[in-house]
Design a protein around this motif. Structure first.
Motif, PDB file in Angstrom:
ATOM      1  N   ASN A  99     -88.937  78.394  67.091  1.00 57.99           N
ATOM      2  CA  ASN A  99     -88.635  78.957  65.780  1.00 57.99           C
ATOM      3  C   ASN A  99     -89.875  79.569  65.130  1.00 57.99           C
ATOM      4  O   ASN A  99     -89.751  80.428  64.249  1.00 57.99           O
ATOM      5  N   LEU A 100     -91.066  79.137  65.574  1.00 57.50           N
ATOM      6  CA  LEU A 100     -92.292  79.794  65.126  1.00 57.50           C
ATOM      7  C   LEU A 100     -92.309  81.243  65.612  1.00 57.50           C
ATOM      8  O   LEU A 100     -92.741  82.147  64.886  1.00 57.50           O
ATOM      9  N   THR A 101     -91.821  81.467  66.838  1.00 51.27           N
ATOM     10  CA  THR A 101     -91.728  82.853  67.321  1.00 51.27           C
ATOM     11  C   THR A 101     -90.735  83.637  66.469  1.00 51.27           C
ATOM     12  O   THR A 101     -90.903  84.842  66.261  1.00 51.27           O
ATOM     13  N   GLY A 102     -89.697  82.945  65.972  1.00 53.40           N
ATOM     14  CA  GLY A 102     -88.746  83.598  65.072  1.00 53.40           C
ATOM     15  C   GLY A 102     -89.410  83.999  63.767  1.00 53.40           C
ATOM     16  O   GLY A 102     -89.158  85.084  63.231  1.00 53.40           O
ATOM     17  N   VAL A 103     -90.277  83.115  63.252  1.00 55.36           N
ATOM     18  CA  VAL A 103     -91.024  83.419  62.026  1.00 55.36           C
ATOM     19  C   VAL A 103     -91.914  84.643  62.244  1.00 55.36           C
ATOM     20  O   VAL A 103     -91.916  85.588  61.444  1.00 55.36           O
ATOM     21  N   CYS A 104     -92.668  84.613  63.351  1.00 53.78           N
ATOM     22  CA  CYS A 104     -93.572  85.733  63.651  1.00 53.78           C
ATOM     23  C   CYS A 104     -92.783  87.022  63.885  1.00 53.78           C
ATOM     24  O   CYS A 104     -93.161  88.092  63.396  1.00 53.78           O
ATOM     25  N   GLY A 105     -91.681  86.895  64.634  1.00 58.92           N
ATOM     26  CA  GLY A 105     -90.872  88.070  64.925  1.00 58.92           C
ATOM     27  C   GLY A 105     -90.283  88.683  63.666  1.00 58.92           C
ATOM     28  O   GLY A 105     -90.279  89.908  63.499  1.00 58.92           O
ATOM     29  N   ALA A 106     -89.782  87.829  62.765  1.00 66.75           N
ATOM     30  CA  ALA A 106     -89.203  88.327  61.512  1.00 66.75           C
ATOM     31  C   ALA A 106     -90.277  88.989  60.649  1.00 66.75           C
ATOM     32  O   ALA A 106     -90.048  90.050  60.048  1.00 66.75           O
ATOM     33  N   ALA A 107     -91.468  88.365  60.596  1.00 68.79           N
ATOM     34  CA  ALA A 107     -92.562  88.929  59.798  1.00 68.79           C
ATOM     35  C   ALA A 107     -92.998  90.285  60.351  1.00 68.79           C
ATOM     36  O   ALA A 107     -93.202  91.249  59.601  1.00 68.79           O
ATOM     37  N   ILE A 108     -93.127  90.356  61.672  1.00 70.74           N
ATOM     38  CA  ILE A 108     -93.525  91.618  62.303  1.00 70.74           C
ATOM     39  C   ILE A 108     -92.464  92.687  62.079  1.00 70.74           C
ATOM     40  O   ILE A 108     -92.773  93.849  61.799  1.00 70.74           O
ATOM     41  N   LEU A 109     -91.192  92.287  62.180  1.00 70.44           N
ATOM     42  CA  LEU A 109     -90.104  93.247  61.985  1.00 70.44           C
ATOM     43  C   LEU A 109     -90.081  93.765  60.548  1.00 70.44           C
ATOM     44  O   LEU A 109     -89.836  94.955  60.313  1.00 70.44           O
TER      45      LEU A 109
END
Length: 317
Positions: A64-74
């Motif tokens: 879910n940390l990758t989800g946080v990073c992915g959402a922030a990058i998006l």
């Protein structure tokens, strides 16, 4: 055909741009919701996972940390995509969407390797006789995570299709994978709770493999778009649409490419040798208009060639 006038193939350029920007804005707002949910779930899973020493819950938290990073990058990518065209980016900055997706996939790939390594160590600890002690908190947070992420997955996919936004649609697929991962985490913790201690390490390895698969899938799609790749089936559909337009006697070539979530293309068509310039221009505008109406493309440059040159290999030179 690309131009700087108010209208392009019968479409108001400014209104069309505002429409596309409004869809990007809505996609950005949805991504903020994803970011908030991912952040809350990640913090809860990591805290409980480290306190209870449950490797699979820690792995899900890192996922879910990758989800946080992915959402922030998006969010950043969508914001940069809304910049107006300039001298260096005459078609706009839409491509930042794909760059954001590529960065997100890179983070997912790195985290999947780390989780896989943690899973190997967890299996080794089990074989060495180490046991874990799951509690009600670990069970609760994993099933709540699965439910919340599952709801977000359906919402993202639905809105992605509605807005014709590939980034949101892909986000929905990623969220769906994360929901199943969290549900698998719940099952493995439940199994360990009932005495199947080996499930912690094995489930961690499975979580790592799922994240790795998702990252490779996003890599494949994004790299294809950034490297000018395009689905031949879509090109065939464009060809059929163009061929049905009166006056078009053949197609010299279709070169579509992605600009973020937008499609632009160069098209060569064959017309009767006696076609005058005004008629040729009108047919070219009709080609672009039909493609815009049917496939919502951003722009098309249409070039006309005399049909007598159709079998000449140097006709497009």
């Amino acid at each position: 055909m690309a131009n700087t006038n108010q209208y392009d193939a019968g479409r108001n350029i400014q209104i069309d741009r505002q429409h596309r920007l409004s869809k990007l804005q809505e996609a950005s707002q949805i991504t903020w919701v994803n970011l908030s949910a991912y952040s809350a779930i990640m913090v809860a899973e990591l805290i409980i996972g480290y306190l209870a020493q449950i490797t699979v819950l820690i792995a899900d938290g890192l996922n879910n940390l990758t989800g946080v990073c992915g959402a922030a990058i998006l969010i950043i990518g969508l914001k940069m995509s809304k910049r107006p065209p300039d001298s260096n980016h005459v078609m706009g900055h839409w491509q930042y969407e794909n760059i954001a997706a590529l960065l997100s996939a890179t983070i997912m790939f790195a985290v999947s390797i780390q989780i896989f390594v943690d899973g190997v160590f967890a299996v080794q600890r089990f074989l060495a006789g180490h046991t874990i002690r799951p509690n009600d908190w670990s069970l609760g947070v994993s099933i709540i995570a699965a439910i919340i992420i599952g709801i977000l997955a359906r919402f993202n996919k639905t809105k992605g299709i509605q807005l014709k936004n590939q980034a949101l649609t892909a986000s929905g697929q990623d969220l769906k994978s994360d929901a199943w991962t969290s549900f698998g985490t719940f099952l493995s913790i439940g199994g360990a709770y009932l005495g199947a201690q080996w499930l912690d390490g094995v489930a961690t390895l499975i979580v790592g493999c799922l994240i790795l698969h998702s990252s490779i899938s996003i890599f494949r799609t994004t790299i294809m778009r950034l490297s000018e790749g395009f689905d031949p089936k879509d090109i065939q559909r464009y060809s059929e649409t163009i061929s049905a337009i009166p006056g078009v006697l053949g197609i010299e070539g279709i070169e579509p490419r992605w600009l973020g979530d937008q499609i632009v293309m160069k098209i060569g068509i064959y017309l009767d040798d006696d076609t005058d310039l005004k008629t040729a221009y009108a047919i070219g505008e009709k080609v672009e208009h039909n493609l815009m109406e049917k496939y919502d493309i951003l722009d098309a440059d249409v070039m006309s060639y005399p049909v007598s040159q159709k079998d000449n290999p140097h006709s497009a030179d």
